[in-house]
Design a protein around this motif. Structure first.
Motif, PDB file in Angstrom:
ATOM      1  N   ASP A   1       1.604  -5.374  10.379  1.00  0.00           N
ATOM      2  CA  ASP A   1       2.350  -6.468   9.772  1.00  0.00           C
ATOM      3  C   ASP A   1       1.487  -7.725   9.719  1.00  0.00           C
ATOM      4  O   ASP A   1       0.623  -7.936  10.560  1.00  0.00           O
ATOM      5  CB  ASP A   1       3.620  -6.745  10.577  1.00  0.00           C
TER       6      ASP A   1
ATOM      7  N   TRP B   1       4.978   1.000   4.109  1.00  0.00           N
ATOM      8  CA  TRP B   1       3.743   0.346   3.663  1.00  0.00           C
ATOM      9  C   TRP B   1       2.513   0.984   4.300  1.00  0.00           C
ATOM     10  O   TRP B   1       1.535   1.289   3.617  1.00  0.00           O
ATOM     11  CB  TRP B   1       3.807  -1.139   3.998  1.00  0.00           C
ATOM     12  N   GLU B   2       2.535   1.170   5.597  1.00  0.00           N
ATOM     13  CA  GLU B   2       1.355   1.687   6.288  1.00  0.00           C
ATOM     14  C   GLU B   2       1.032   3.121   5.883  1.00  0.00           C
ATOM     15  O   GLU B   2      -0.133   3.488   5.749  1.00  0.00           O
ATOM     16  CB  GLU B   2       1.546   1.592   7.806  1.00  0.00           C
TER      17      GLU B   2
ATOM     18  N   LEU C   1      10.424  -2.308  -3.716  1.00  0.00           N
ATOM     19  CA  LEU C   1      10.047  -3.211  -2.625  1.00  0.00           C
ATOM     20  C   LEU C   1      10.557  -2.705  -1.281  1.00  0.00           C
ATOM     21  O   LEU C   1       9.847  -2.780  -0.270  1.00  0.00           O
ATOM     22  CB  LEU C   1      10.586  -4.616  -2.897  1.00  0.00           C
ATOM     23  N   LEU C   2      11.789  -2.205  -1.259  1.00  0.00           N
ATOM     24  CA  LEU C   2      12.335  -1.670  -0.009  1.00  0.00           C
ATOM     25  C   LEU C   2      11.517  -0.484   0.486  1.00  0.00           C
ATOM     26  O   LEU C   2      11.220  -0.365   1.681  1.00  0.00           O
ATOM     27  CB  LEU C   2      13.797  -1.273  -0.209  1.00  0.00           C
TER      28      LEU C   2
ATOM     29  N   LEU D   1       8.364   0.203  -0.221  1.00  0.00           N
ATOM     30  CA  LEU D   1       7.055  -0.261   0.228  1.00  0.00           C
ATOM     31  C   LEU D   1       7.155  -0.956   1.582  1.00  0.00           C
ATOM     32  O   LEU D   1       6.285  -0.808   2.440  1.00  0.00           O
ATOM     33  CB  LEU D   1       6.453  -1.212  -0.809  1.00  0.00           C
ATOM     34  N   GLY D   2       8.210  -1.741   1.765  1.00  0.00           N
ATOM     35  CA  GLY D   2       8.383  -2.404   3.047  1.00  0.00           C
ATOM     36  C   GLY D   2       8.602  -1.427   4.184  1.00  0.00           C
ATOM     37  O   GLY D   2       8.132  -1.638   5.306  1.00  0.00           O
ATOM     38  N   ALA D   3       9.293  -0.326   3.873  1.00  0.00           N
ATOM     39  CA  ALA D   3       9.586   0.666   4.917  1.00  0.00           C
ATOM     40  C   ALA D   3       8.399   1.567   5.207  1.00  0.00           C
ATOM     41  O   ALA D   3       8.201   1.998   6.350  1.00  0.00           O
ATOM     42  CB  ALA D   3      10.798   1.501   4.498  1.00  0.00           C
TER      43      ALA D   3
ATOM     44  N   ARG E   1       0.481  -8.509   0.877  1.00  0.00           N
ATOM     45  CA  ARG E   1       1.715  -8.317   0.134  1.00  0.00           C
ATOM     46  C   ARG E   1       1.944  -9.422  -0.895  1.00  0.00           C
ATOM     47  O   ARG E   1       2.758  -9.265  -1.802  1.00  0.00           O
ATOM     48  CB  ARG E   1       2.890  -8.242   1.109  1.00  0.00           C
TER      49      ARG E   1
ATOM     50  N   ASP F   1      -4.358  -5.131   1.930  1.00  0.00           N
ATOM     51  CA  ASP F   1      -3.247  -5.366   2.864  1.00  0.00           C
ATOM     52  C   ASP F   1      -2.702  -6.778   2.736  1.00  0.00           C
ATOM     53  O   ASP F   1      -2.470  -7.475   3.728  1.00  0.00           O
ATOM     54  CB  ASP F   1      -3.699  -5.099   4.303  1.00  0.00           C
TER      55      ASP F   1
ATOM     56  N   ILE G   1       4.003  -9.224  -4.451  1.00  0.00           N
ATOM     57  CA  ILE G   1       5.157 -10.080  -4.686  1.00  0.00           C
ATOM     58  C   ILE G   1       4.980 -10.865  -5.989  1.00  0.00           C
ATOM     59  O   ILE G   1       5.919 -11.038  -6.769  1.00  0.00           O
ATOM     60  CB  ILE G   1       5.365 -11.035  -3.499  1.00  0.00           C
TER      61      ILE G   1
END
Length: 355
Positions: free
Chosen positions: A42, A330-331, A323-324, A326-328, A289, A287, A293
């Motif tokens: 993060d 991402w790694e 987006l959800l 990718l946020g969940a 975001r 890395d 965005i």
């Protein structure tokens, strides 16, 4: 785990000196503040620490309003010399802001007041230089040729502020300052900017979109220099890169996307999708975001402005789901993308994958 007593013992034995010990303590605190309570991978992002910083920010804003209100109350009755008065007051204000920065930034290491003082110093420098050096009669006749020089000097003043206090947010202000200087200088030579689209549309009259694209690439390059010098993102260099990406991403994404959208036809739309996908891949690889965005924010605005009600709603819904996801994940997605990257990309100077 090295404790402070260990550092004191190392200083006492002559293994390291006091300056090196202080540097290690500062680095340790920086890593703790940046990474504390963050999930692996993060990005650290902190606007202020605690309500006391908000309290100080409010005090700074109220004091600034009172300062300039008093200036115009006491000197506004003499408009003939108001320009000279404001220049002197701006110089005095710069000195006061510099002293406050020495205390709240250098000594107290406060994050929120640091950004606030940076904005105040930038506004004070810009207003002071423009007041002292610009030609009011030329500005009244829509001739802005006297503005770029003082704005450039104000940008240099902000750079001096950053050099002394290393406030990451100052990087964004410097980038925006250079952008404004370049646009106003070009407008004074080749005509006014008639609409905001001219800043991003390469087919428009004037060099404004080319300037935006060139400065976007320059700001992105500088941001990558900061990022690659701190791949683990434990120092202020990473935050400098973050704010530069925030400025560079809209300039690059909007210029390329709007110019492609201006070309009618399915091929242009496919190229637009390919470009946006490229920006998404770049954001994942480095890395950051903020790039993603910017791209998705542009598509949302475009969908609302161009598509009909159903099309816009469906587009926004799909982007929200993307987006959800990718946020969940991402790694995991980033680890897969990094494995597909060619060997000439210096992945060792980018944040390592956490998967």
């Amino acid at each position: 785990m090295i404790e402070r007593d260990d550092l004191k013992a190392a200083v006492g034995s002559g293994l390291i000196d006091e300056r090196q010990a202080a540097g290690l303590i500062t680095l340790s605190n920086s890593r703790k503040d940046a990474k504390q309570n963050l999930a692996p991978g993060d990005e650290p992002f902190e606007l202020f620490r605690g309500f006391n910083e908000i309290f100080i920010i409010i005090g700074l804003v109220i004091a600034a309003v009172g300062w300039w209100s008093a200036v115009f109350v006491y000197f506004g009755n003499n408009p003939a010399n108001l320009q000279n008065y404001i220049a002197v007051v701006a110089l005095t204000g710069a000195g006061i802001l510099w002293l406050l920065s020495e205390y709240f930034i250098r000594r107290r290491h406060m994050i929120g007041p640091a950004s606030t003082l940076c904005v105040m110093f930038a506004a004070n420098a810009g207003f002071g230089f423009v007041t002292a050096m610009s030609e009011p009669f030329m500005i009244a006749q829509n001739d802005f040729s006297s503005i770029p020089a003082p704005l450039f000097l104000a940008t240099l003043a902000i750079f001096a502020f950053w050099w002394r206090f290393r406030v990451p947010f100052a990087m964004a202000i410097i980038a925006i300052g250079l952008f404004v200087v370049a646009i106003i200088f070009a407008a004074s030579r080749s005509g006014r900017v008639e609409s905001m689209s001219e800043l991003f549309l390469l087919s428009a009259d004037g060099p404004f979109a080319l300037i935006t694209l060139a400065l976007g690439l320059l700001v992105f390059a500088v941001a990558m220099v900061f990022d690659m010098s701190d791949p683990h993102r434990v120092t202020r260099r990473a935050m400098n890169g973050f704010w530069l990406h925030v400025v560079a991403a809209p300039a690059l994404v909007n210029t390329i996307a709007l110019s492609l959208l201006d070309q009618n036809g399915g091929a242009a739309n496919l190229v637009l999708l390919a470009v946006l996908l490229m920006f998404a891949i770049v954001a994942i690889v480095i890395d950051r975001r903020s790039f993603l965005i910017a791209a998705i924010g542009y598509i949302v605005a475009l969908a609302i402005a161009v598509f009909d009600g159903d099309g816009a709603a469906l587009t926004v819904l799909v982007l929200g789901i993307v987006l959800l996801l990718l946020g969940a994940f991402w790694e995991r997605i980033r680890a897969l993308v990094l494995r597909l990257m060619p060997g000439f990309i210096p992945l060792h100077r980018l944040p390592p994958s956490q998967v």
